[in-house]
Design an enzyme around this catalytic site. Structure first.
Site, PDB file in Angstrom:
ATOM      1  N   GLU A 236     -15.349 -23.527  -5.036  1.00 20.99           N
ATOM      2  CA  GLU A 236     -14.386 -22.540  -5.515  1.00 20.99           C
ATOM      3  C   GLU A 236     -14.673 -22.299  -6.990  1.00 20.99           C
ATOM      4  OE1 GLU A 236     -10.502 -24.005  -4.626  1.00 20.99           O
ATOM      5  OE2 GLU A 236     -10.751 -23.813  -2.448  1.00 20.99           O
TER       6      GLU A 236
ATOM      7  N   HIS B 112     -10.150 -18.976   7.321  1.00 16.75           N
ATOM      8  CA  HIS B 112     -11.526 -18.864   6.825  1.00 16.75           C
ATOM      9  C   HIS B 112     -12.221 -20.219   6.867  1.00 16.75           C
ATOM     10  CE1 HIS B 112     -12.928 -14.997   5.143  1.00 16.75           C
ATOM     11  NE2 HIS B 112     -11.648 -14.656   5.188  1.00 16.75           N
TER      12      HIS B 112
ATOM     13  N   ALA C 117     -10.808  -3.590   4.782  1.00 18.89           N
ATOM     14  CA  ALA C 117     -10.038  -4.728   5.273  1.00 18.89           C
ATOM     15  C   ALA C 117     -10.187  -4.848   6.782  1.00 18.89           C
ATOM     16  CB  ALA C 117      -8.567  -4.553   4.900  1.00 18.89           C
TER      17      ALA C 117
ATOM     18  N   ALA D  47     -16.293 -19.487  -2.763  1.00 20.46           N
ATOM     19  CA  ALA D  47     -15.011 -18.787  -2.640  1.00 20.46           C
ATOM     20  C   ALA D  47     -14.532 -18.368  -4.018  1.00 20.46           C
ATOM     21  CB  ALA D  47     -13.979 -19.692  -1.968  1.00 20.46           C
TER      22      ALA D  47
END
Length: 454
Positions: free
Chosen positions: A339, A327, A287, A309
């Site tokens: 997406e 983002h 992360a 995504a």
């Protein structure tokens, strides 16, 4: 065509003598010193002559005795040394032609005796000058000197064609290239482009210079009009300590088909050996390790990118909505976003480079689909269903002919999760990363914003 790089540094050079930042310290330790930007074409044409140029050339063993043409971009003191013209006139009587904006010519005239064999010629964007077989086209820059008459900006770039037909673009100093300049070099198919990249990772400089965000954008624009082609050699110049140390800068530029070279390097405009571009790149990290930034940066010069995504729609989770917005705001306007969980389908299609962000969220949603977090569902067929999906993805990844960059999380280096479902996810994530990496020619590991090629 042969070009010697006399200097590749910005105004204060790199390392900067009064600075102890990490970048300057690393360059100093490596013994690299970059003088103010200047280059010598075919030992006859000098591109900019800064105060540091004559001594830098002498230290590098580069003779300026054969120079018959000097091209000055503007009057800033790190590009223009009128005293050098006077010093030359003390020892050489051969004719010399000096081109530059009107304020450069006016200032140079004060340093020369009337009998000096120097011809000063003022030029402006749109002019074309012939000199000993060289064709010099003068282009508009996006730069402000503050020294022009009546407050006018007087700064230019140069497009040169040699007597043997090779072509060079010398583009320093400038911010994002004016539309007129991009239009003027349409179809140029340059052999060599020397393009400034002054500010590196400092994006808040507010100056008319380029940085590591705007530099690849200029490459994209020049490629779109065939000014830069597959055979063009691109070299970054006018470098400052706002850049990362040379090894890291070289790594980043390589993703865009550009190079950084040391002072004194010889650049041949003839076709260079092609550096193969990877088809598949896997970017791993924890992360906030910088993995998404690295993936996006790699494709910053692409004409178009499909951003795939894989996350769930944010819904009413305000914190997740904000993450998604950040983002989205970071992506160039000419990228498209899809997406979807259909990674296999996208990998099998032709199209723009594909950026998948990320495999971790894809695996999360696939586990949800098969209820694989539940022990009973896992034992009752969830494991086989999940692994079938993973195998299909790995096969599509291995077979794709589309340029693709995928981001994935390394989740196996923390504490062992408490729940069996979480431990299962950690194990499957590790297996997926290993399976993808095994059929990937370019795997990168990100930690603390630094990148290691695996």
């Amino acid at each position: 065509m042969s070009v010697r790089l006399i200097g590749t540094g910005a105004a204060d050079g790199w390392p900067t003598p009064f600075c102890t930042c990490a970048s300057c310290t690393a360059e100093r330790a490596a013994g690299r010193v970059r003088a103010q930007a200047s280059a010598l074409l075919d030992e006859r044409v000098l591109l900019d002559c800064a105060p540091s140029t004559p001594l830098a050339a002498e230290r590098l063993g580069i003779s300026l005795a054969g120079v018959t043409l000097i091209l000055h971009t503007h009057q800033h003191s790190d590009h223009f040394s009128p005293a050098t013209l006077m010093y030359r006139s003390w020892v050489r009587e051969e004719p010399l032609t000096v081109l530059g904006p009107p304020d450069v010519v006016e200032a140079a005239g004060h340093w020369l005796a009337p009998e000096a064999a120097v011809t000063l010629r003022a030029v402006q964007p749109g002019d074309t000058v012939e000199h000993e077989g060289y064709t010099v086209r003068v282009l508009e820059a996006h730069h402000r000197t503050g020294l022009g008459r009546d407050g006018a900006t007087e700064c230019v770039l140069y497009d040169l064609t040699t007597p043997s037909g090779e072509r060079l673009l010398y583009a320093t100093d400038t911010g994002p290239l004016p539309a007129a300049t991009v239009s003027a070099v349409t179809g140029a198919d340059f052999d060599l482009v020397l393009l400034e990249e002054s500010f590196g990772d400092r994006l808040d400089h507010g100056t008319r210079h380029l940085d590591l965000a705007t530099f690849p954008e200029q490459l994209r624009r020049l490629r779109a009009v065939a000014a830069i082609t597959e055979r063009t050699e691109v070299v970054a110049t006018h470098l400052s300590h706002h850049n990362p140390p040379t090894p890291e800068l070289s790594r980043r530029l390589a993703d865009w088909g550009a190079r950084v070279l040391d002072d004194g390097a010889t650049v041949l405009g003839e076709a260079q050996p092609a550096v193969p571009t990877p088809i598949r790149t896997l970017v791993l990290g924890g992360a906030r390790s910088g993995k998404s930034v690295e993936a996006e940066r790699m494709l910053a010069d692409a004409a178009g990118v499909t951003y795939l995504a894989t996350s769930y729609p944010p819904g009413d989770d305000g914190e997740w909505v904000e993450r998604v917005r950040l983002h989205q705001d970071r992506r160039p306007a000419h990228w498209s976003t899809v997406e979807s969980l259909d990674l296999v389908g996208e990998l099998g299609r032709d199209g723009d480079p594909l950026l998948i962000d990320c495999l971790t969220l894809w695996l999360t949603r696939v586990m949800d689909r098969h209820d694989a977090w539940d022990d009973a569902a896992w034992a009752g067929g969830g494991d086989a269903a999940l692994r079938a999906d993973v195998a299909e993805l790995v096969a599509a990844w291995a077979a794709t002919t589309r340029r693709v960059v995928a981001v994935s999380n390394e989740v196996g280096q923390g504490v062992v999760p408490e729940g069996s479902g979480s431990r299962r996810f950690r194990d499957e994530m590790g297996r997926l990363n290993a399976a993808i990496a095994a059929v990937t020619e370019d795997v990168r590991w990100c930690v603390a914003g630094k990148v290691q090629n695996l």
